[in-house]
Design a protein around this motif. Structure first.
Motif, PDB file in Angstrom:
ATOM      1  N   PHE A  27       0.852  -1.190   0.000  1.00 35.78           N
ATOM      2  CA  PHE A  27       0.000   0.000   0.000  1.00 35.78           C
ATOM      3  C   PHE A  27       0.886   1.237   0.000  1.00 35.78           C
ATOM      4  CE2 PHE A  27       0.353  -1.783   4.281  1.00 35.78           C
ATOM      5  CZ  PHE A  27       0.981  -0.757   4.962  1.00 35.78           C
ATOM      6  N   THR A  28       0.344   2.328  -0.483  1.00 39.71           N
ATOM      7  CA  THR A  28       1.053   3.610  -0.468  1.00 39.71           C
ATOM      8  C   THR A  28       0.044   4.712  -0.172  1.00 39.71           C
ATOM      9  OG1 THR A  28       0.733   4.099  -2.812  1.00 39.71           O
ATOM     10  CG2 THR A  28       2.697   2.829  -2.227  1.00 39.71           C
ATOM     11  N   GLY A  29       0.490   5.771   0.449  1.00 36.86           N
ATOM     12  CA  GLY A  29      -0.432   6.857   0.714  1.00 36.86           C
ATOM     13  C   GLY A  29       0.201   7.986   1.483  1.00 36.86           C
ATOM     14  N   CYS A  30      -0.667   8.877   1.925  1.00 35.48           N
ATOM     15  CA  CYS A  30      -0.260  10.022   2.730  1.00 35.48           C
ATOM     16  C   CYS A  30      -1.140  10.045   3.972  1.00 35.48           C
ATOM     17  CB  CYS A  30      -0.449  11.323   1.958  1.00 35.48           C
ATOM     18  SG  CYS A  30       0.556  11.438   0.473  1.00 35.48           S
ATOM     19  N   CYS A  31      -0.509  10.184   5.140  1.00 28.77           N
ATOM     20  CA  CYS A  31      -1.250  10.250   6.395  1.00 28.77           C
ATOM     21  C   CYS A  31      -1.183  11.671   6.940  1.00 28.77           C
ATOM     22  CB  CYS A  31      -0.685   9.265   7.418  1.00 28.77           C
ATOM     23  SG  CYS A  31      -1.645   9.264   8.958  1.00 28.77           S
ATOM     24  N   TYR A  32      -2.357  12.194   7.272  1.00 30.46           N
ATOM     25  CA  TYR A  32      -2.472  13.560   7.763  1.00 30.46           C
ATOM     26  C   TYR A  32      -2.805  13.622   9.255  1.00 30.46           C
ATOM     27  CZ  TYR A  32      -2.603  14.504   2.796  1.00 30.46           C
ATOM     28  OH  TYR A  32      -2.284  14.564   1.469  1.00 30.46           O
ATOM     29  N   CYS A  33      -2.686  12.494   9.979  1.00 33.63           N
ATOM     30  CA  CYS A  33      -3.025  12.502  11.407  1.00 33.63           C
ATOM     31  C   CYS A  33      -2.054  13.419  12.164  1.00 33.63           C
ATOM     32  CB  CYS A  33      -3.033  11.089  11.983  1.00 33.63           C
ATOM     33  SG  CYS A  33      -1.410  10.400  12.385  1.00 33.63           S
ATOM     34  N   ALA A  34      -2.468  13.840  13.342  1.00 31.92           N
ATOM     35  CA  ALA A  34      -1.651  14.756  14.139  1.00 31.92           C
ATOM     36  C   ALA A  34      -0.301  14.143  14.495  1.00 31.92           C
ATOM     37  CB  ALA A  34      -2.404  15.162  15.403  1.00 31.92           C
ATOM     38  N   ASP A  35      -0.274  12.838  14.832  1.00 30.40           N
ATOM     39  CA  ASP A  35       0.993  12.204  15.191  1.00 30.40           C
ATOM     40  C   ASP A  35       1.971  12.214  14.024  1.00 30.40           C
ATOM     41  OD1 ASP A  35       0.036  11.734  17.720  1.00 30.40           O
ATOM     42  OD2 ASP A  35      -0.127   9.556  17.489  1.00 30.40           O
ATOM     43  N   CYS A  36       1.508  11.875  12.827  1.00 36.76           N
ATOM     44  CA  CYS A  36       2.393  11.867  11.655  1.00 36.76           C
ATOM     45  C   CYS A  36       2.865  13.272  11.311  1.00 36.76           C
ATOM     46  CB  CYS A  36       1.709  11.211  10.455  1.00 36.76           C
ATOM     47  SG  CYS A  36       1.657   9.399  10.581  1.00 36.76           S
ATOM     48  N   LYS A  38       3.289  15.761  13.439  1.00 33.31           N
ATOM     49  CA  LYS A  38       4.287  16.142  14.447  1.00 33.31           C
ATOM     50  C   LYS A  38       5.602  15.392  14.231  1.00 33.31           C
ATOM     51  CE  LYS A  38       1.756  18.558  17.592  1.00 33.31           C
ATOM     52  NZ  LYS A  38       2.126  19.757  18.252  1.00 33.31           N
ATOM     53  N   ALA A  39       5.521  14.073  13.940  1.00 31.63           N
ATOM     54  CA  ALA A  39       6.729  13.269  13.747  1.00 31.63           C
ATOM     55  C   ALA A  39       7.538  13.756  12.553  1.00 31.63           C
ATOM     56  CB  ALA A  39       6.368  11.801  13.576  1.00 31.63           C
ATOM     57  N   SER A  40       6.843  14.186  11.498  1.00 26.94           N
ATOM     58  CA  SER A  40       7.526  14.596  10.274  1.00 26.94           C
ATOM     59  C   SER A  40       7.919  16.065  10.268  1.00 26.94           C
ATOM     60  CB  SER A  40       6.642  14.322   9.055  1.00 26.94           C
ATOM     61  OG  SER A  40       5.534  15.214   9.032  1.00 26.94           O
ATOM     62  N   GLY A  41       7.261  16.858  11.098  1.00 30.30           N
ATOM     63  CA  GLY A  41       7.495  18.301  11.051  1.00 30.30           C
ATOM     64  C   GLY A  41       6.907  18.911   9.800  1.00 30.30           C
ATOM     65  N   SER A  42       5.915  18.243   9.220  1.00 29.04           N
ATOM     66  CA  SER A  42       5.302  18.671   7.968  1.00 29.04           C
ATOM     67  C   SER A  42       3.788  18.513   8.070  1.00 29.04           C
ATOM     68  CB  SER A  42       5.863  17.807   6.824  1.00 29.04           C
ATOM     69  OG  SER A  42       5.319  18.203   5.590  1.00 29.04           O
ATOM     70  N   GLY A  43       3.108  18.654   6.959  1.00 28.83           N
ATOM     71  CA  GLY A  43       1.654  18.530   6.928  1.00 28.83           C
ATOM     72  C   GLY A  43       1.165  17.101   6.827  1.00 28.83           C
ATOM     73  N   PHE A  44       2.076  16.159   6.583  1.00 30.58           N
ATOM     74  CA  PHE A  44       1.701  14.757   6.428  1.00 30.58           C
ATOM     75  C   PHE A  44       2.950  13.904   6.337  1.00 30.58           C
ATOM     76  CE2 PHE A  44       2.293  16.566   2.275  1.00 30.58           C
ATOM     77  CZ  PHE A  44       2.921  15.585   1.532  1.00 30.58           C
ATOM     78  N   ILE A  45       2.748  12.584   6.368  1.00 25.41           N
ATOM     79  CA  ILE A  45       3.835  11.628   6.095  1.00 25.41           C
ATOM     80  C   ILE A  45       3.418  10.798   4.890  1.00 25.41           C
ATOM     81  CG2 ILE A  45       4.894   9.456   6.825  1.00 25.41           C
ATOM     82  CD1 ILE A  45       5.388  10.572   9.504  1.00 25.41           C
ATOM     83  N   ILE A 116      -5.121   9.215   4.137  1.00 21.09           N
ATOM     84  CA  ILE A 116      -5.825   8.805   5.348  1.00 21.09           C
ATOM     85  C   ILE A 116      -5.766   9.908   6.395  1.00 21.09           C
ATOM     86  CG2 ILE A 116      -5.550   6.345   4.913  1.00 21.09           C
ATOM     87  CD1 ILE A 116      -3.262   6.302   6.951  1.00 21.09           C
ATOM     88  N   PHE A 117      -6.740   9.894   7.284  1.00 20.07           N
ATOM     89  CA  PHE A 117      -6.923  10.914   8.307  1.00 20.07           C
ATOM     90  C   PHE A 117      -7.021  12.303   7.680  1.00 20.07           C
ATOM     91  CE2 PHE A 117      -5.330   7.280  10.565  1.00 20.07           C
ATOM     92  CZ  PHE A 117      -6.235   7.201  11.617  1.00 20.07           C
ATOM     93  N   ASN A 118      -7.757  12.332   6.568  1.00 18.44           N
ATOM     94  CA  ASN A 118      -7.947  13.585   5.835  1.00 18.44           C
ATOM     95  C   ASN A 118      -8.661  14.637   6.680  1.00 18.44           C
ATOM     96  OD1 ASN A 118      -7.691  15.101   3.340  1.00 18.44           O
ATOM     97  ND2 ASN A 118      -9.912  14.910   3.195  1.00 18.44           N
ATOM     98  N   ARG A 119      -9.444  14.189   7.665  1.00 13.78           N
ATOM     99  CA  ARG A 119     -10.156  15.153   8.527  1.00 13.78           C
ATOM    100  C   ARG A 119      -9.190  16.045   9.297  1.00 13.78           C
ATOM    101  NH1 ARG A 119     -12.360  10.987  13.141  1.00 13.78           N
ATOM    102  NH2 ARG A 119     -10.353  10.695  14.191  1.00 13.78           N
ATOM    103  N   ALA A 120      -7.942  15.601   9.455  1.00 14.82           N
ATOM    104  CA  ALA A 120      -6.943  16.373  10.189  1.00 14.82           C
ATOM    105  C   ALA A 120      -5.966  17.102   9.263  1.00 14.82           C
ATOM    106  CB  ALA A 120      -6.169  15.452  11.136  1.00 14.82           C
ATOM    107  N   ARG A 121      -6.198  17.014   7.953  1.00 18.81           N
ATOM    108  CA  ARG A 121      -5.292  17.651   6.980  1.00 18.81           C
ATOM    109  C   ARG A 121      -5.358  19.165   7.123  1.00 18.81           C
ATOM    110  NH1 ARG A 121      -6.481  19.543   1.905  1.00 18.81           N
ATOM    111  NH2 ARG A 121      -8.453  18.444   1.969  1.00 18.81           N
ATOM    112  N   ALA A 123      -5.407  22.972   6.109  1.00 21.13           N
ATOM    113  CA  ALA A 123      -5.992  23.609   4.923  1.00 21.13           C
ATOM    114  C   ALA A 123      -4.926  23.986   3.896  1.00 21.13           C
ATOM    115  CB  ALA A 123      -6.794  24.839   5.340  1.00 21.13           C
ATOM    116  N   TRP A 124      -3.697  24.199   4.334  1.00 18.47           N
ATOM    117  CA  TRP A 124      -2.635  24.618   3.408  1.00 18.47           C
ATOM    118  C   TRP A 124      -1.992  23.453   2.663  1.00 18.47           C
ATOM    119  CZ3 TRP A 124       1.829  22.397   5.167  1.00 18.47           C
ATOM    120  CH2 TRP A 124       1.936  22.149   6.523  1.00 18.47           C
ATOM    121  N   VAL A 125      -2.422  22.209   2.948  1.00 13.30           N
ATOM    122  CA  VAL A 125      -1.889  21.040   2.240  1.00 13.30           C
ATOM    123  C   VAL A 125      -2.891  20.617   1.170  1.00 13.30           C
ATOM    124  CG1 VAL A 125      -1.148  18.636   2.412  1.00 13.30           C
ATOM    125  CG2 VAL A 125      -0.609  20.236   4.254  1.00 13.30           C
TER     126      VAL A 125
END
Length: 139
Positions: A27-36, A38-45, A116-121, A123-125
């Motif tokens: 599988f491949t994707g982008c996770c927008y959850c708060a933990d990801c 924070k861990a990445s220092g970006s808008g998603f992992i 995934i976790f698009n509800r936490a994405r 707005a600037w991403v």
């Protein structure tokens, strides 16, 4: 290891932690959850999942554990030298590992199939066009 001819390599910023994955990702994707975020220092992992038998790791890592959406532990591995976040899962214990696509040697080989976790994405991403998006984890 996996499908012949398809190989992904990567590692941390300083090169102390490396990996090689063979075969098509599960599988491949982008996770927008708060933990990801924070861990990445970006808008998603951006992530790619592989069976543990398809991935080889070298170098020592440090781990950070937090509670996952499903209640278990989310294990993130990073380089103790440069701090670069490289992969998820516990080597020798988990059946699969999540490679963080930002650590790929060739980032153009990453092609997300889901958000995934698009509800936490934030707005600037911006979402890639036509990428299926789920508020949490898909079934």
């Amino acid at each position: 290891m996996g499908e012949i001819g398809v190989r992904y390599t990567g590692g941390c910023l300083c090169g102390a932690v490396r990996y090689e994955a063979e075969g098509k990702p599960l599988f491949t994707g982008c996770c927008y959850c708060a933990d990801c975020r924070k861990a990445s220092g970006s808008g998603f992992i951006p992530f790619m999942g592989f069976a543990s038998s398809a991935v080889r790791f070298s170098g020592e890592t440090r781990q950070f554990r937090s509670k996952s959406f499903k209640g278990g532990d989310a294990v993130r591995n990073f380089c103790p030298v440069c701090g670069g976040l490289v992969f998820g899962g516990e080597v020798g214990k988990d059946d699969s590992h999540t490679i963080y696509a930002g650590s790929l040697d060739d980032p153009s080989s990453f092609h997300p199939e889901v958000a995934i976790f698009n509800r936490a994405r934030p707005a600037w991403v911006a979402l890639p066009p036509d990428l299926p998006a789920f508020d949490t984890m898909p079934d």
